[in-house]
Each structure stands twice: as C-alpha cells, then as structure tokens.
Write an enzyme that holds these catalytic residues in place. Structure first.
Site, PDB file in Angstrom:
ATOM      1  N   TRP A   1      -0.621  38.021-132.199  1.00 33.76           N
ATOM      2  CA  TRP A   1       0.400  38.817-132.903  1.00 33.76           C
ATOM      3  C   TRP A   1       0.533  38.354-134.359  1.00 33.76           C
ATOM      4  CZ3 TRP A   1       1.556  43.043-130.490  1.00 33.76           C
ATOM      5  CH2 TRP A   1       1.619  43.075-129.097  1.00 33.76           C
TER       6      TRP A   1
ATOM      7  N   ARG B   1      -1.797  38.023-136.439  1.00 35.82           N
ATOM      8  CA  ARG B   1      -2.805  38.650-137.313  1.00 35.82           C
ATOM      9  C   ARG B   1      -2.149  39.743-138.164  1.00 35.82           C
ATOM     10  NH1 ARG B   1      -8.394  39.125-133.774  1.00 35.82           N
ATOM     11  NH2 ARG B   1      -8.618  36.890-133.340  1.00 35.82           N
TER      12      ARG B   1
ATOM     13  N   LEU C   1     -15.936  45.386-108.275  1.00 27.04           N
ATOM     14  CA  LEU C   1     -15.599  44.391-109.295  1.00 27.04           C
ATOM     15  C   LEU C   1     -14.158  44.574-109.784  1.00 27.04           C
ATOM     16  CD1 LEU C   1     -16.951  42.332-111.589  1.00 27.04           C
ATOM     17  CD2 LEU C   1     -16.661  44.354-113.013  1.00 27.04           C
TER      18      LEU C   1
ATOM     19  N   ASP D   1     -15.274  35.953-128.401  1.00 25.24           N
ATOM     20  CA  ASP D   1     -15.039  35.507-129.774  1.00 25.24           C
ATOM     21  C   ASP D   1     -16.179  35.921-130.717  1.00 25.24           C
ATOM     22  OD1 ASP D   1     -13.306  34.246-131.430  1.00 25.24           O
ATOM     23  OD2 ASP D   1     -13.543  32.262-130.580  1.00 25.24           O
TER      24      ASP D   1
ATOM     25  N   HIS E   1     -14.452  44.473-133.828  1.00 22.90           N
ATOM     26  CA  HIS E   1     -13.663  44.669-132.603  1.00 22.90           C
ATOM     27  C   HIS E   1     -14.158  45.893-131.835  1.00 22.90           C
ATOM     28  CE1 HIS E   1     -11.188  41.485-133.958  1.00 22.90           C
ATOM     29  NE2 HIS E   1     -10.441  42.173-134.794  1.00 22.90           N
TER      30      HIS E   1
ATOM     31  N   ARG F   1     -13.374  25.535-127.586  1.00 18.16           N
ATOM     32  CA  ARG F   1     -11.952  25.337-127.318  1.00 18.16           C
ATOM     33  C   ARG F   1     -11.532  26.270-126.179  1.00 18.16           C
ATOM     34  NH1 ARG F   1     -12.022  26.349-132.811  1.00 18.16           N
ATOM     35  NH2 ARG F   1     -11.187  28.452-132.516  1.00 18.16           N
ATOM     36  N   LEU F   2     -10.439  25.993-125.527  1.00 19.44           N
ATOM     37  CA  LEU F   2      -9.914  26.888-124.486  1.00 19.44           C
ATOM     38  C   LEU F   2      -8.914  27.891-125.057  1.00 19.44           C
ATOM     39  CD1 LEU F   2      -9.410  24.502-121.421  1.00 19.44           C
ATOM     40  CD2 LEU F   2     -11.213  26.194-121.804  1.00 19.44           C
ATOM     41  N   SER F   3      -8.315  27.557-126.209  1.00 20.60           N
ATOM     42  CA  SER F   3      -7.370  28.482-126.873  1.00 20.60           C
ATOM     43  C   SER F   3      -6.291  29.021-125.936  1.00 20.60           C
ATOM     44  CB  SER F   3      -8.152  29.646-127.510  1.00 20.60           C
ATOM     45  OG  SER F   3      -9.050  29.137-128.482  1.00 20.60           O
TER      46      SER F   3
ATOM     47  N   THR G   1      -1.332  35.588-126.938  1.00 20.74           N
ATOM     48  CA  THR G   1       0.030  35.607-127.482  1.00 20.74           C
ATOM     49  C   THR G   1       0.011  35.198-128.959  1.00 20.74           C
ATOM     50  OG1 THR G   1       0.235  33.392-126.509  1.00 20.74           O
ATOM     51  CG2 THR G   1       1.297  35.214-125.329  1.00 20.74           C
TER      52      THR G   1
HETATM   53  C1  LIG Z   1      -6.700  44.218-127.368  1.00 18.80           C
HETATM   54  C2  LIG Z   1      -8.107  44.548-126.976  1.00 18.80           C
HETATM   55  C3  LIG Z   1      -9.178  44.157-127.800  1.00 18.80           C
HETATM   56  C4  LIG Z   1     -10.458  44.482-127.428  1.00 18.80           C
HETATM   57  N1  LIG Z   1     -11.509  44.067-128.218  1.00 18.80           N
HETATM   58  C5  LIG Z   1     -12.915  44.284-127.903  1.00 18.80           C
HETATM   59  C6  LIG Z   1     -13.493  43.116-127.190  1.00 18.80           C
HETATM   60  C7  LIG Z   1     -13.546  41.879-128.053  1.00 18.80           C
HETATM   61  C8  LIG Z   1     -12.210  41.245-128.223  1.00 18.80           C
HETATM   62  C9  LIG Z   1     -11.294  41.811-129.200  1.00 18.80           C
HETATM   63  C10 LIG Z   1     -11.292  43.270-129.406  1.00 18.80           C
HETATM   64  N2  LIG Z   1     -10.639  45.183-126.261  1.00 18.80           N
HETATM   65  N3  LIG Z   1     -11.771  45.623-125.648  1.00 18.80           N
HETATM   66  C11 LIG Z   1     -11.405  46.219-124.505  1.00 18.80           C
HETATM   67  C12 LIG Z   1     -10.032  46.170-124.357  1.00 18.80           C
HETATM   68  C13 LIG Z   1      -9.252  46.655-123.224  1.00 18.80           C
HETATM   69  C14 LIG Z   1      -8.071  46.007-122.863  1.00 18.80           C
HETATM   70  C15 LIG Z   1      -7.351  46.440-121.768  1.00 18.80           C
HETATM   71  C16 LIG Z   1      -7.823  47.521-121.038  1.00 18.80           C
HETATM   72  F1  LIG Z   1      -7.134  47.930-119.948  1.00 18.80           F
HETATM   73  C17 LIG Z   1      -8.985  48.167-121.377  1.00 18.80           C
HETATM   74  C18 LIG Z   1      -9.709  47.735-122.476  1.00 18.80           C
HETATM   75  C19 LIG Z   1      -9.551  45.514-125.484  1.00 18.80           C
HETATM   76  N4  LIG Z   1      -8.290  45.219-125.824  1.00 18.80           N
END
Ligand SMILES: Cc1cc(N2CCCCCC2)n2ncc(-c3ccc(F)cc3)c2n1
Length: 259
Positions: A88, A90, A150, A39, A56, A213-215, A85
């Site tokens: 969406w 946003r 991992l 977050d 992001h 929060r757990l959200s 979920t």
């Molecule tokens: C939707 C979303 C948002 C997202 N953020 C970066 C981290 C902070 C949270 C929100 C934005 N990140 N960061 C990596 C992925 C990802 C997801 C699946 C995957 F197989 C490989 C990478 C990702 N996916």
C-alpha cells in the site's frame, strides 16, 4: 549449414524434451504445495524502458502460464504472493493499477480456470481491497468453489505477522472466556487459526529476481519448506523454470530436522 540446423533446437524438439521431463517428474514425489514470491516485475520493465506497470501486466500473463503448467505437473496448491500489506506504500497510481489486475485476470481467464477444474482461493485481509477487486475475486471463488483440481491461492493484502497477531488475539480470547487453558496451547491450535489452516504446508518456496528474503510471507507455514531462489525476473519465469525448480526439489533429501 547442417551444423547450424543441428545446433538450433526446433520448437517441437523443445516440447518433446519438456514433455519427457514432465513425465519423469510426475513419476516422483511432486511438491503438493508450491508458494511463489513473484518478484522483479518493475525491473523487468525498466530493463526494456517500459513503465513499471507493464512489468506487472506481463507478470499477470506469467501467472496464467505457470498456473496451467503447475496443474500439468500435478501440483495441488499454488500460492502466489500478489500483494503484501506493505505494498500500500507504493505510489497511488501503481496501487490503483495493481488493484485492477485481479479484475483483468479473471475477466480474461476465469472460463479457462473453470475448464481446468482450478479452485480460486485467497488469503489476506479481503475487506481492505477496493470493491471492484473484492467483487471479481468473490465471483471467481464462488464460480470455482466446487472444483477439486489445483487450488490457485492468491495472497492479497497479506502479511504473515498480521496473520500471527490475529492468531494470538483469537487464542487470547479463547483463554479469557475459559474455552481453553494456557497449557492447551500447542502448534496444532495455532495452525488451526491460520488463514491457511485448510491447506497443506508449502513444500517448496520459489522467489524470483535474485532477492533472498521472505518479506513477511507465510513465516509459520514455511518452517520446513525447501527454498529455491532464482535470478529470473517473474515475467520471464516460464514452464522450464518451474520444471527445473521441481526437479531440484526432487533431487534434495528432505530431513524435517532428522538425520
Ligand atoms: C494485485 C495483483 C498483482 C498481480 N501482478 C501480476 C503478477 C506479479 C505480481 C504483481 C502484479 N496479479 N496477477 C494476478 C493477480 C490476481 C490476484 C487475485 C486474483 F483473484 C486473480 C488474479 C494479481 N493481483
């Protein structure tokens, strides 16, 4: 001048201290499964007068950094809440950007994940993701399926209540078709139907940005986890932050309801 030099730790002193603390942590019980609610990305960007999506993207770089360090600490499963979920709702532009991040992350870092023996997994409703997102994630899961290091488990389009509704529906079907009787329903049966049934329960939940929060995140699975809430925004969450959270975890005496 001497005082100034003494006060300012040089990078290699910092690294030596970190390495010493890593060795200390690895000699104790390391949390097997760490779950993180990542977050604060939007607020991180706002603080710097940047567009939210830059938060992001910086958060994505933190995913790589923390994945590598979790592997170094000996953590076995790292579950990252990447898209809920509820996300969406946003703005369309932001959702479109977020759905491209997995593609960008994997096109850049998949070779490194393979090199590090990391296995990519996902929990959530995969079918509702855009095709380019599905393709990138499926490719990564296939390419790392035989890795036994991992487990990097992304919660994508995930919501715990929806997960539990699906569990209840599946058990209802089993009861209706006579496969089980109501008295056969117990915690083990419910756990066997969860998306995380093949993973150990999280030992440690970390949530960044000061939200407590757990959200709608792993509500069943987190029943006995230690919680660590930090004010640090996810893009600023670094190796030292994770190390401190694990050291704090190791300092706690987990009772699992006992005395
Ligand atoms: C939707 C979303 C948002 C997202 N953020 C970066 C981290 C902070 C949270 C929100 C934005 N990140 N960061 C990596 C992925 C990802 C997801 C699946 C995957 F197989 C490989 C990478 C990702 N996916």
């Amino acid at each position: 001048m001497l005082e100034k030099i003494w006060w300012k730790k040089s990078p290699d002193v910092e690294e030596k201290t970190l390495s010493f603390r890593v060795d200390e942590v690895r000699q104790k019980i390391v949390p097997s499964h760490v779950a993180i609610i990542m977050d604060g990305n939007g607020r991180w960007a706002k603080q710097r007068n940047l567009p939210r999506v830059m938060g992001h993207r910086e958060g994505m770089n933190t995913v790589r950094k923390i994945t590598r360090f979790a592997n170094r600490l000996g953590i076995r499963v790292l579950t990252l809440y990447a898209f809920s979920t509820e996300n969406w709702k946003r703005p369309r532009f932001e959702v479109d950007f977020l759905m491209k991040l997995p593609v960008e992350f994997l096109s850049t870092y998949l070779p490194e994940l393979i090199e590090e023996n990391v296995r990519v997994e996902m929990i959530g409703d995969f079918s509702a993701l855009p095709s380019h997102t599905q393709k990138a994630i499926k490719n990564a899961m296939d390419a790392t399926a035989t890795n036994d290091g991992l487990v990097l488990n992304f919660a994508m389009n995930y919501g715990s209540r929806l997960e539990l509704v699906d569990v209840v529906k599946a058990i209802g079907e089993m009861t209706k078709n006579g496969e089980i009787r109501p008295e056969d329903i117990d915690e083990a049966l419910i756990e066997s139907k969860l998306m995380t049934s093949h993973l150990p329960e999280p030992d440690l939940l970390i949530r960044t940005s000061g939200e407590i929060r757990l959200s709608n995140f792993m509500l069943w699975q987190l029943a006995y986890a230690e919680f660590n809430f930090t004010d640090v925004y996810w893009p600023d969450f670094d190796e030292e932050c994770l190390l401190s959270a694990v050291e704090d975890f190791q300092a706690r005496c987990r009772r699992f309801g006992g005395v």
